[in-house]
Scaffold this motif. Sequence first.
Motif, mmCIF file in Angstrom:
data_model
loop_
_atom_site.group_PDB
_atom_site.id
_atom_site.type_symbol
_atom_site.label_atom_id
_atom_site.label_comp_id
_atom_site.label_asym_id
_atom_site.label_seq_id
_atom_site.Cartn_x
_atom_site.Cartn_y
_atom_site.Cartn_z
ATOM 1 N N UNK A 381 0.828 -1.206 0.000
ATOM 2 C CA UNK A 381 0.000 0.000 0.000
ATOM 3 C C UNK A 381 0.864 1.258 0.000
ATOM 4 N N UNK A 382 1.986 1.228 0.734
ATOM 5 C CA UNK A 382 2.891 2.387 0.727
ATOM 6 C C UNK A 382 3.466 2.624 -0.663
ATOM 7 N N UNK A 383 3.842 1.522 -1.348
ATOM 8 C CA UNK A 383 4.370 1.678 -2.707
ATOM 9 C C UNK A 383 3.283 2.204 -3.656
ATOM 10 N N UNK A 384 2.073 1.694 -3.471
ATOM 11 C CA UNK A 384 0.939 2.128 -4.301
ATOM 12 C C UNK A 384 0.672 3.617 -4.110
ATOM 13 N N UNK A 385 0.587 4.053 -2.856
ATOM 14 C CA UNK A 385 0.360 5.475 -2.589
ATOM 15 C C UNK A 385 1.542 6.313 -3.050
ATOM 16 N N UNK A 386 2.749 5.720 -3.000
ATOM 17 C CA UNK A 386 3.925 6.424 -3.492
ATOM 18 C C UNK A 386 3.825 6.762 -4.972
ATOM 19 N N UNK A 387 3.198 5.867 -5.743
ATOM 20 C CA UNK A 387 3.010 6.128 -7.176
ATOM 21 C C UNK A 387 2.121 7.350 -7.385
ATOM 22 N N UNK A 388 1.096 7.497 -6.544
ATOM 23 C CA UNK A 388 0.217 8.659 -6.647
ATOM 24 C C UNK A 388 0.926 9.927 -6.169
ATOM 25 N N UNK A 389 1.696 9.804 -5.091
ATOM 26 C CA UNK A 389 2.455 10.971 -4.624
ATOM 27 C C UNK A 389 3.408 11.462 -5.704
ATOM 28 N N UNK A 390 4.074 10.506 -6.382
ATOM 29 C CA UNK A 390 5.003 10.877 -7.453
ATOM 30 C C UNK A 390 4.262 11.525 -8.617
ATOM 31 N N UNK A 391 3.080 11.003 -8.941
ATOM 32 C CA UNK A 391 2.285 11.553 -10.040
ATOM 33 C C UNK A 391 1.912 13.004 -9.759
ATOM 34 N N UNK A 392 1.412 13.271 -8.540
ATOM 35 C CA UNK A 392 0.997 14.633 -8.218
ATOM 36 C C UNK A 392 2.202 15.549 -8.038
ATOM 37 N N UNK A 393 3.341 15.003 -7.604
ATOM 38 C CA UNK A 393 4.565 15.808 -7.507
ATOM 39 C C UNK A 393 5.026 16.247 -8.889
ATOM 40 N N UNK A 394 4.945 15.312 -9.865
ATOM 41 C CA UNK A 394 5.325 15.673 -11.242
ATOM 42 C C UNK A 394 4.406 16.762 -11.781
#
Length: 407
Positions: A381-394
């Motif tokens: 779940x942390x890796x999954x949410x990390x993908x979204x954090x990276x998306x919104x950071x970009x």
Amino acid sequence: MRHHILILVENLPVPFDRRVWQEAQALNDAGYEVSVICPTGRGHDKTYEVINGIHIYRHRLKEAVTAAGYMREYFLALVHQIRLSFRVRRRQRIDVIQACNPPDLLFMVAMIHKLLFGTYFVFDHHDLSPELYVSKFGRRDLFYRLLCFFEKQTFRMADASIATNETFRDIALARGGMPPDRVVVVKSYPEASRFRPTEAEQSLVVPGKHLIGYIGIMGEQDGVETLVRAFAEILHVRKRSDVNCLIIGDGPELDRLKAMTAALGLDGPLQFTGYLSGPPLLSHLSAFDVGIIPDPPGELNDKLSMNKVFEYMMLGLPIVQFNLPQATREAGNAALVVSEHSPQALADGILALIDDPERRKTMSVTGRAVAEREFRWTGEARRYLGAYNALFSRSLDVNDQRHYPAS
């Protein structure tokens, strides 16, 4: 305002689809607004409901069995998903659409919203549609080439991709041309606190009998027919009356498998439970002595991470399976791998474990230890949410560059 994520699923209802439901809950717990569009079925027949704060929109859909039927099914699903996506948008702006395959057509829903509203697209890569088609129909015709095309377009459209294992990640990079930093592996582990051994269902515990079993969907590519025929070999040819078999789940092959069971004279020693969940599922699985993975080797199954592997190991069940590279890597020493794909060879493997309680115990302890150490949804779940954090950071970086261009 909280970011709003819309998840699209075509082949299973939610919350029946465990992976999607875990993802939806992870997003919700992290503060995102979450909506899901999926089909009805498996006891989930309301066309709209809110569960744990997650808005679920469902459409009716009949599962196909032929190649032409699948094209009709997918076309109708696409129409429903587009229609409902605009219903969702009327309620609230959509920031990201996450599409879970199969089929690899749902990028078209995301494409419409991306072109009209700038919505981001995340591809949750559950299945290999071209390989699935070959597995079902044994040919590489026009439909196969179309599936390859749609898969490529899905990756091209995606702002990020979620892979279910490292093999899928390699496919996203090689076949999909995805940048490595935009592909994240998120495995489909059950929630450990909810998937643990419990008291066995007493009706299944018969003195002097060993219980082998299967849990999962029953489609043509899942190989459950091989298990039925292997059990017929054990009962009728090997003359073993000390083994019973239990098959848990449902799917398009269920009625045919029940008819085959009756025709082979297996009624009684072999039982079908249908779909189970929650405590009844765990009590039935806890009665197993050996978990079976009858999926045949091939282009599709060789690459899949199977929920059955994780579930059996978390319950400390020794496994008998065919030589499936991905499943074999994940099961490790918890599995007895049968090299020849046949009912007779599967029967050999099953009886080898039945007749060796010490080996079963060692495999059980080994599998359970690996599961306790590695199979943690919280980490996924942390890796999954990390993908979204990276998306919104970009997206923030891009917006900053637009507002403050280089001099």
